[in-house]
Scaffold this motif. Sequence first.
Motif, PDB file in Angstrom:
ATOM      1  N   ALA B 288       0.828  -1.097   0.045  1.00  0.00           N
ATOM      2  CA  ALA B 288      -0.112   0.009   0.074  1.00  0.00           C
ATOM      3  C   ALA B 288       0.939   1.081  -0.055  1.00  0.00           C
ATOM      4  N   PRO B 289       0.443   2.323  -0.271  1.00  0.00           N
ATOM      5  CA  PRO B 289       1.075   3.499  -0.256  1.00  0.00           C
ATOM      6  C   PRO B 289       1.794   3.516   1.386  1.00  0.00           C
ATOM      7  N   THR B 290       3.209   3.827   1.509  1.00  0.00           N
ATOM      8  CA  THR B 290       3.661   3.708   2.799  1.00  0.00           C
ATOM      9  C   THR B 290       4.383   4.940   3.192  1.00  0.00           C
ATOM     10  N   VAL B 291       4.539   5.122   4.327  1.00  0.00           N
ATOM     11  CA  VAL B 291       4.826   6.302   4.941  1.00  0.00           C
ATOM     12  C   VAL B 291       5.762   5.917   6.320  1.00  0.00           C
ATOM     13  N   ILE B 301       4.780   2.255   7.940  1.00  0.00           N
ATOM     14  CA  ILE B 301       3.749   1.618   7.787  1.00  0.00           C
ATOM     15  C   ILE B 301       2.884   2.004   6.519  1.00  0.00           C
ATOM     16  N   ALA B 302       1.716   1.178   6.268  1.00  0.00           N
ATOM     17  CA  ALA B 302       0.975   1.455   5.125  1.00  0.00           C
ATOM     18  C   ALA B 302       0.097   2.890   5.604  1.00  0.00           C
ATOM     19  N   VAL B 303      -0.049   3.656   4.815  1.00  0.00           N
ATOM     20  CA  VAL B 303      -0.808   5.059   5.124  1.00  0.00           C
ATOM     21  C   VAL B 303      -1.839   4.747   5.912  1.00  0.00           C
ATOM     22  N   ASP B 304      -2.721   3.783   5.763  1.00  0.00           N
ATOM     23  CA  ASP B 304      -3.869   3.658   6.425  1.00  0.00           C
ATOM     24  C   ASP B 304      -3.900   2.815   7.643  1.00  0.00           C
ATOM     25  N   GLU B 305      -2.693   2.509   8.122  1.00  0.00           N
ATOM     26  CA  GLU B 305      -2.284   1.829   9.386  1.00  0.00           C
ATOM     27  C   GLU B 305      -2.115   2.828  10.418  1.00  0.00           C
ATOM     28  N   ILE B 306      -2.171   2.158  11.777  1.00  0.00           N
ATOM     29  CA  ILE B 306      -1.826   3.156  12.789  1.00  0.00           C
ATOM     30  C   ILE B 306      -0.188   3.223  13.376  1.00  0.00           C
ATOM     31  N   VAL B 307       0.191   4.067  13.906  1.00  0.00           N
ATOM     32  CA  VAL B 307       1.729   3.956  14.422  1.00  0.00           C
ATOM     33  C   VAL B 307       1.727   2.860  15.465  1.00  0.00           C
ATOM     34  N   PRO B 308       2.616   1.757  14.984  1.00  0.00           N
ATOM     35  CA  PRO B 308       2.607   0.586  15.892  1.00  0.00           C
ATOM     36  C   PRO B 308       2.646   0.624  17.300  1.00  0.00           C
ATOM     37  N   ARG B 309       1.895  -0.099  18.182  1.00  0.00           N
ATOM     38  CA  ARG B 309       1.966  -0.101  19.450  1.00  0.00           C
ATOM     39  C   ARG B 309       3.288  -0.966  19.927  1.00  0.00           C
ATOM     40  N   PRO B 310       3.924  -0.551  20.798  1.00  0.00           N
ATOM     41  CA  PRO B 310       5.337  -1.168  21.281  1.00  0.00           C
ATOM     42  C   PRO B 310       4.930  -2.650  21.515  1.00  0.00           C
ATOM     43  N   GLU B 311       3.606  -3.045  22.301  1.00  0.00           N
ATOM     44  CA  GLU B 311       3.760  -4.435  22.589  1.00  0.00           C
ATOM     45  C   GLU B 311       3.581  -5.489  21.078  1.00  0.00           C
ATOM     46  N   GLU B 312       3.331  -4.508  19.866  1.00  0.00           N
ATOM     47  CA  GLU B 312       3.220  -5.456  18.781  1.00  0.00           C
ATOM     48  C   GLU B 312       4.634  -5.569  18.013  1.00  0.00           C
ATOM     49  N   ILE B 336      -1.895   7.383  11.248  1.00  0.00           N
ATOM     50  CA  ILE B 336      -0.657   8.343  10.714  1.00  0.00           C
ATOM     51  C   ILE B 336      -1.364   9.196  10.045  1.00  0.00           C
ATOM     52  N   VAL B 337      -2.547   8.887   9.263  1.00  0.00           N
ATOM     53  CA  VAL B 337      -3.173   9.945   8.398  1.00  0.00           C
ATOM     54  C   VAL B 337      -3.569  11.247   9.330  1.00  0.00           C
ATOM     55  N   GLY B 338      -3.621  12.158   8.977  1.00  0.00           N
ATOM     56  CA  GLY B 338      -4.247  13.398   9.786  1.00  0.00           C
ATOM     57  C   GLY B 338      -3.032  13.797  10.555  1.00  0.00           C
ATOM     58  N   THR B 339      -1.772  13.413  10.708  1.00  0.00           N
ATOM     59  CA  THR B 339      -0.660  13.954  11.396  1.00  0.00           C
ATOM     60  C   THR B 339      -0.381  15.473  10.315  1.00  0.00           C
ATOM     61  N   LYS B 340      -0.402  16.372  11.060  1.00  0.00           N
ATOM     62  CA  LYS B 340      -0.311  17.639  10.425  1.00  0.00           C
ATOM     63  C   LYS B 340       1.318  17.834  10.037  1.00  0.00           C
ATOM     64  N   VAL B 341       1.400  18.404   8.919  1.00  0.00           N
ATOM     65  CA  VAL B 341       2.694  18.581   8.192  1.00  0.00           C
ATOM     66  C   VAL B 341       2.860  20.225   8.068  1.00  0.00           C
ATOM     67  N   SER B 459      -3.581  18.702   1.696  1.00  0.00           N
ATOM     68  CA  SER B 459      -4.413  18.222   2.712  1.00  0.00           C
ATOM     69  C   SER B 459      -3.890  19.033   4.039  1.00  0.00           C
ATOM     70  N   GLY B 460      -2.386  19.414   4.107  1.00  0.00           N
ATOM     71  CA  GLY B 460      -2.016  20.208   5.397  1.00  0.00           C
ATOM     72  C   GLY B 460      -1.666  19.028   6.465  1.00  0.00           C
ATOM     73  N   ALA B 461      -1.720  17.528   5.946  1.00  0.00           N
ATOM     74  CA  ALA B 461      -1.408  16.850   7.033  1.00  0.00           C
ATOM     75  C   ALA B 461      -1.288  15.298   6.042  1.00  0.00           C
ATOM     76  N   VAL B 462      -0.791  14.180   6.562  1.00  0.00           N
ATOM     77  CA  VAL B 462      -0.397  13.147   6.137  1.00  0.00           C
ATOM     78  C   VAL B 462      -1.849  12.572   5.469  1.00  0.00           C
ATOM     79  N   ALA B 463      -1.722  12.160   4.180  1.00  0.00           N
ATOM     80  CA  ALA B 463      -3.359  11.895   3.803  1.00  0.00           C
ATOM     81  C   ALA B 463      -2.990  10.659   2.645  1.00  0.00           C
ATOM     82  N   ASP B 464      -4.032   9.887   2.399  1.00  0.00           N
ATOM     83  CA  ASP B 464      -3.979   8.374   1.390  1.00  0.00           C
ATOM     84  C   ASP B 464      -3.952   9.191   0.015  1.00  0.00           C
ATOM     85  N   VAL B 465      -3.009   8.911  -0.758  1.00  0.00           N
ATOM     86  CA  VAL B 465      -3.069   9.705  -2.157  1.00  0.00           C
ATOM     87  C   VAL B 465      -4.040   8.891  -2.899  1.00  0.00           C
ATOM     88  N   ARG B 466      -4.380   7.680  -2.655  1.00  0.00           N
ATOM     89  CA  ARG B 466      -5.508   7.032  -3.264  1.00  0.00           C
ATOM     90  C   ARG B 466      -6.863   7.650  -3.472  1.00  0.00           C
TER      91      ARG B 466
END
Lengths: 206, 473
Positions: B288-291, B301-312, B336-341, B459-466
Amino acid sequence: MSRIVSIEGRAMPLPGHDIDTDRIIPARFLRCVTFDGLGEAVFADDRRQSGQHPFDAPHHQGARILVVGRNFGCGSSREHAPQALAKWGIRAIVGESYAEIFFGNCVAIGLPCATARQAHIEHLHTAVAEDPQIPLTLDLEALEVRLPQSRVPVEMPAGAHRMFLAGTWDATGQLRAGLAAIREIAGRLPYVDWGSPPGSSLGKAG
Amino acid sequence: MAVSRATLFDKVWDLHTVGTLASGQTQLFIGLHLIHEVTSPQAFAMLRERGLGVLYAERTVATVDHIVPTQSQQRPFADTLAEQMIRALEDNCAEFGIRFYNIGSGSQGIVHVIAPEQGFTQPGMTIACGDSHTATHGAFGAIAFGIGTSQVRDVLATQTLALDKLKVRRIEMNGSLHPGVFAKDVILHIIRKLGVKAGVGYAYEFAGTTFEAMNMEERMTVCNMAIEGGARCGYINPDAVTYAYLKGRDFAPQGADWERAVAWWENLRSDPDAQYDDTIHFDAAEIAPTVTWGITPGQGIAVDEIVPRPEELPGEDRPLAEEAYRYMDLAPGVPIVGTKVDVCFIGSCTNGRLSDLREAANLARGRHVAPGVKAFVVPGSERVKRQAEAEGLHEVFLEAGFEWREPGCSMCLAMNPDRLEGRQLSASSSNRNFKGRQGSASGRTLLMSPAMVVAAAVSGAVADVRALLEPTP
């Protein structure tokens, strides 16, 4: 050419893995045409941010052996990184592993990088934490780090190991000895002739 | 001990072997030596100290890229240190008879952009440069790697290097990429899966239908970042795509030489029964689009994933992840989507080529950079810039609110005035997200494809190019 057989001195543990050469010497210090003065800038940003960086600790001043983690020196090929460490006073590095270009750069400037198992690195960290003044010897002939009460086995790729012991780590002289063979190989590579564009005013190999 | 046999790497290595040194290392002939202003001045000083000349000056090519300002290129540069560096390169090239593409020559640019575009880079060559992204040239089936300054001296003096042979890992990827997934995502995905040190001691051979379907510029993007996976070099076997790209370029073989060259190149490809030290399989469809979210290119991570949790995460990855959460100020478990840049950068030796600019412009057309975001485009070379302007891409960018700059390495490593300030967060098409990499000791970098940088800019934030892609009829 000088042989490098053993390095004696105090050690400085530098915790962490994947420490890249941008951290060892940030890019702005690469705006220079000599390596002079890089020693003061080693880990410049990390030091300013942490406020208690090993390179600033009074008890580590004068340390000669740097103890690092895995994949030390990854990233940019800048030789400025080992140069900065060497100019600060580091004479040898012991760590779990090194990035390839960094390792080659260290060999080229006569800065041996030995590898040791994780448990042995931890042993060195503990020993130095207990007594920062503890004297260490990295013995390249015996491939071990000696402490007053213990010793730790280390490894080094055979080629680099031989070069330090024989004093041939500065490769230029050896490479030049092969001048005739160099020309012969160049003559056998077809593209060496394709490479001269029409109208090229540059001379042939000297 | 390496077991590879009959791979392109083995064949090229053998053909360039001058001999075995007393150390056991191979003395390897370097077919093309690329130099620039940052890692060469000390090498020339060492040559002078030893009274040595440049052995194959016509196999050495120089340009200036790292310290070049991208706004005013008026000489002398305002930055006196930068001026001193470019003067040193000018003087060294003049003294030793080295071909030099200076600013304003029409062909200056990032060293890894100009050598391919002029046809210097060819299959079967060994190529070295005092820059770790020399791996880029492997896209042509060359064995190309970064070296340090003392080794630059050695190549200048002898056209050879003392090296240990690498093992060869075949990274086989088959299948088609989904829409919105680019070469940059492919290599970020591979590094994410294998890690940043998996490649130490290896050359990476990228093989399979996914790479075969890529054009040369996409292949360069992949090979460019082999070094971020720890591999000294990466390569793709030459094929019809390679030859079509090269034919007619300034320094490509011409006339009868061309036919001889293609025949030679065909023989250098890895044999069907070549033996590898290791093979790893990937499926293009899983990408997937990766960031990146962390401080190494492997923390992606893939752009539609969450920032990984340490336990994972595997236990050994956790300390670096903890360091990354702190430095990046990103919370585990949050998308990660929505993180302001703050800053959006399109350029670098990874993604500053014409196809990157075309892709970015296609997405930027008719859209506008979000308020408060600084977005800028830095072409990889004077030729890329000229061609982009001929196609009107600069107007698209300017209308969308991007700045359009002069060619150079720019904010990839920020040796010129283009830098992050303070804690700014950048969406960047470059290759490294190391702490402080983009010029501010506390600045933060998210690596992504140029298309994803445009998505972030508008978008002013991390966004999914798709979401920006036209729906297919």
